[in-house]
Motif scaffolding. Structure first.
Motif, PDB file in Angstrom:
ATOM      1  N   ILE A 269       0.851  -1.199   0.000  1.00  0.00           N
ATOM      2  CA  ILE A 269       0.000   0.000   0.000  1.00  0.00           C
ATOM      3  C   ILE A 269       0.881   1.242   0.000  1.00  0.00           C
ATOM      4  N   LEU A 270       1.974   1.148   0.743  1.00  0.00           N
ATOM      5  CA  LEU A 270       2.916   2.266   0.800  1.00  0.00           C
ATOM      6  C   LEU A 270       3.758   2.353  -0.465  1.00  0.00           C
ATOM      7  N   THR A 271       4.424   1.264  -0.802  1.00  0.00           N
ATOM      8  CA  THR A 271       5.386   1.354  -1.902  1.00  0.00           C
ATOM      9  C   THR A 271       4.683   1.664  -3.223  1.00  0.00           C
ATOM     10  N   ARG A 273       1.726   3.268  -3.329  1.00  0.00           N
ATOM     11  CA  ARG A 273       0.819   4.407  -3.093  1.00  0.00           C
ATOM     12  C   ARG A 273      -0.607   4.032  -3.447  1.00  0.00           C
ATOM     13  N   LEU A 274      -1.075   2.916  -2.888  1.00  0.00           N
ATOM     14  CA  LEU A 274      -2.430   2.461  -3.173  1.00  0.00           C
ATOM     15  C   LEU A 274      -3.434   3.192  -2.287  1.00  0.00           C
ATOM     16  N   VAL A 276      -6.935   2.065  -0.526  1.00  0.00           N
ATOM     17  CA  VAL A 276      -7.746   0.889  -0.214  1.00  0.00           C
ATOM     18  C   VAL A 276      -8.947   1.380   0.581  1.00  0.00           C
TER      19      VAL A 276
ATOM     20  N   LYS B  58      12.132  -4.196  -6.068  1.00  0.00           N
ATOM     21  CA  LYS B  58      11.227  -3.171  -6.578  1.00  0.00           C
ATOM     22  C   LYS B  58      10.668  -2.408  -5.385  1.00  0.00           C
ATOM     23  N   SER B  59      10.880  -1.128  -5.374  1.00  0.00           N
ATOM     24  CA  SER B  59      10.372  -0.319  -4.289  1.00  0.00           C
ATOM     25  C   SER B  59       9.701   0.881  -4.905  1.00  0.00           C
ATOM     26  N   TYR B  60       9.218   1.777  -4.042  1.00  0.00           N
ATOM     27  CA  TYR B  60       8.506   2.921  -4.560  1.00  0.00           C
ATOM     28  C   TYR B  60       9.457   3.920  -5.187  1.00  0.00           C
ATOM     29  N   LEU B 249      -0.535   5.878   5.240  1.00  0.00           N
ATOM     30  CA  LEU B 249       0.616   4.976   5.382  1.00  0.00           C
ATOM     31  C   LEU B 249       1.846   5.659   4.823  1.00  0.00           C
ATOM     32  N   CYS B 250       2.773   5.928   5.715  1.00  0.00           N
ATOM     33  CA  CYS B 250       3.954   6.697   5.340  1.00  0.00           C
ATOM     34  C   CYS B 250       5.213   5.864   5.475  1.00  0.00           C
ATOM     35  N   GLY B 251       5.236   4.986   6.464  1.00  0.00           N
ATOM     36  CA  GLY B 251       6.422   4.171   6.682  1.00  0.00           C
ATOM     37  C   GLY B 251       6.060   2.852   7.318  1.00  0.00           C
ATOM     38  N   VAL B 276      -7.534   3.642   3.455  1.00  0.00           N
ATOM     39  CA  VAL B 276      -6.132   3.431   3.780  1.00  0.00           C
ATOM     40  C   VAL B 276      -5.328   3.863   2.566  1.00  0.00           C
ATOM     41  N   GLU B 277      -4.408   4.767   2.759  1.00  0.00           N
ATOM     42  CA  GLU B 277      -3.749   5.344   1.590  1.00  0.00           C
ATOM     43  C   GLU B 277      -2.263   5.511   1.845  1.00  0.00           C
ATOM     44  N   GLY B 278      -1.459   4.997   0.914  1.00  0.00           N
ATOM     45  CA  GLY B 278      -0.017   5.196   0.979  1.00  0.00           C
ATOM     46  C   GLY B 278       0.387   6.410   0.171  1.00  0.00           C
ATOM     47  N   PHE B 279       1.474   7.052   0.584  1.00  0.00           N
ATOM     48  CA  PHE B 279       1.907   8.236  -0.169  1.00  0.00           C
ATOM     49  C   PHE B 279       3.400   8.464   0.022  1.00  0.00           C
ATOM     50  N   ILE B 280       3.957   9.224  -0.884  1.00  0.00           N
ATOM     51  CA  ILE B 280       5.354   9.640  -0.817  1.00  0.00           C
ATOM     52  C   ILE B 280       5.353  11.144  -1.036  1.00  0.00           C
ATOM     53  N   GLU B 283       6.223  13.226  -4.172  1.00  0.00           N
ATOM     54  CA  GLU B 283       5.331  13.227  -5.336  1.00  0.00           C
ATOM     55  C   GLU B 283       4.247  14.300  -5.229  1.00  0.00           C
TER      56      GLU B 283
END
Lengths: 338, 338
Positions: A269-271, A273-274, A276, B58-60, B249-251, B276-280, B283
């Motif tokens: 979800i993090l890597t 950037r999903l 959900v 493979k990572s973000y 979700l950051c880390g 639930v949301e991942g982000f960087i 970006e």
């Protein structure tokens, strides 16, 4: 007053649900009061969410009370009316529950709705042009928000929600890929429902193996996923999600009996950037008119040809329901009462 | 040309990262070309995301290439300039990496930024008024979107991201609850950072026990959660999320060494209709000016008093980094070079 057979929830399941959790009784229908309508049910809808309601535990909805008629969607015909809004002979959809007749309050908003059976068979108002169809519509349109050319995946693809999802996705120019159990269901998903591909999860032992099959079926990765199942299937699809993918969580049938169904790779979800998101379609009544209109057109024009598994007679409802939880149905599971 | 000590990534970790994955070298800084600037680094930032970059998988983001200077944020002073945009003496923040000097292209957007040290100490531009602060801002403002009176929780609360999160949440009228490791950190989170409560996760053996403590600290449940850690801590907070809660979700530092960190109760996303949301944060450069402005004001007015752990000299960077991954730092981890 006609005699009315009913199925009550008699006890809560410990682990797997069984027929002994239900009890058949016969009662008289009560006399109507002003504003009430008596409906004779033609079809009763059986849906996975009902299993969740059978548990006592805190859930997203009120538990089904013990000793009361099992909740459920119904279509039927008005046989007696003390409301100017309905006349005997009207075909209606409602939440009548697991019984042959129900008394509905004609003035309660959303409780009873007249339907037109000219182009759409009555039973479809419990499936493609009903709650399951709107469920697919909401997850696709409001959560996944796909663009033309993107790849979307749905589990339990041959079911009521999955089949509507496929037609709605194709109408938006997406690549639609299904996951279903067994070669017959997969053939139906590809050949009759118009999905671009369907994967038989029963051919795969673990998420890695299923993810490999998904890689073939989704050469551009997965942009949107509609989850009906949970567990291994969800893990596999997550391994193939593209950056900024969206996952609509609608059902987790794999965990309804209380077994653990961890998500193995939440770091994706993090890597990637999903987003959900879980949802319950009954909390989004504002979309129903738009969704039902599109679904009715897809069915009317033959672009969505939903399949039904029809059990006969109210007494058959518990076994049909338990079979559906194990995936023994093929398409929308109904009980025909008339 | 000054001599420039550098730390390179020499090998990829197998499991836990160790000092032997890094290599110290000394090279001359290259002569400047037109449009370039030579920066002497005063502080080097150490951040958990760097551990992810050390892996091949493979990572973000692109993996850190072997044999090259470790990536990282830096603040320092321009010592030589062949660009009209910068003059010697300018204080700047950039991505100079684990070395004493770096050459930056003055025209590359976002690579080098002049900063004002009148009200904000230079080092804070690597923490509260830098990438970690903006990270907290984005997760809170853009994903959690809290309303006044709602309860928000952050893990690793005493760290650079967590401390900024608390100040930003309090500024929005939220109840801010932290999770941190050990009584000293928890005391700091409550007494100096102004959180309403802080829970020491080290006092809890499993998610159920931690969830009980959260119930006390969050009597109205949890509306928003900012995840820096993953694993048991995430499970515990999920058990306390309110309907329609949001999780940024950051880390997932718990899984950076490759160990499995399953999410135990994904069905809660459905039953509680969570998002639930991942982000960087890199970006979302469009939010940086607004976020940095607010963070600068919070630091300038003393409402956000970030703490720093400062290691001395470039040679100390690997051990300081490895210690941070184990939570041995207290606040933002820096390396002072001048």
């Amino acid at each position: 007053m006609p005699q009315n057979k009913q199925i009550l929830l008699d006890s809560r399941p410990e682990g797997e649900a069984t027929a002994s959790n239900f009890k058949l009784v016969t009662r008289e229908t009560p006399p109507l009061q002003d504003g009430q309508v008596l409906v004779r049910h033609h079809f009763l809808s059986l849906d996975p969410y009902m299993r969740g309601r059978m548990n006592e535990s805190k859930s997203y909805a009120q538990p089904q009370p013990l000793g009361e008629v099992m909740i459920g969607g119904t279509v039927g015909e008005v046989v007696e009316s003390r409301s100017p809004k309905f006349s005997p002979g009207d075909k209606v959809v409602g939440m009548g529950g697991w019984q042959e007749y129900s008394v509905a309050d004609a003035n309660a908003p959303g409780m009873l709705r007249k339907v037109d059976t000219t182009h759409v068979p009555l039973s479809h108002y419990l499936g493609a042009v009903g709650m399951p169809g709107v469920t697919a519509w909401y997850g696709l349109v409001k959560i996944i928000e796909p663009q033309a050319g993107q790849t979307v995946v749905v589990s339990a693809a041959s079911g009521a929600v999955g089949s509507a999802f496929g037609a709605l996705a194709k109408a938006r120019g997406c690549r639609a890929v299904g996951i279903a159990g067994g070669p017959d269901k997969c053939r139906y998903v590809e050949q009759e429902l118009g999905f671009d591909a369907c994967i038989d999860y029963k051919q795969h032992r673990d998420a890695q193996s299923l993810a490999k099959a998904l890689k073939q079926a989704c050469p551009q990765g997965v942009d949107g996923y509609f989850e009906n199942v949970g567990g291994m299937v969800m893990d596999a699809v997550m391994l193939r999600m593209n950056a900024f993918g969206r996952m609509a969580l609608c059902g987790m049938i794999a965990g309804y009996d209380g077994q653990p169904i961890p998500m193995s790779y939440p770091q994706l979800i993090l890597t990637n950037r999903l987003r959900v998101e879980g949802f319950i379609v009954s909390e989004h009544m504002e979309v129903w008119p738009e969704a039902l209109k599109e679904l009715g057109q897809l069915v009317g024009s033959g672009k969505l040809r939903p399949r039904e598994s029809v059990a006969q007679g109210l007494e058959a409802a518990p076994e049909a329901f338990l079979g559906m939880l194990k995936g023994r149905n093929f398409g929308k599971q109904l009980v025909q009462l008339v």
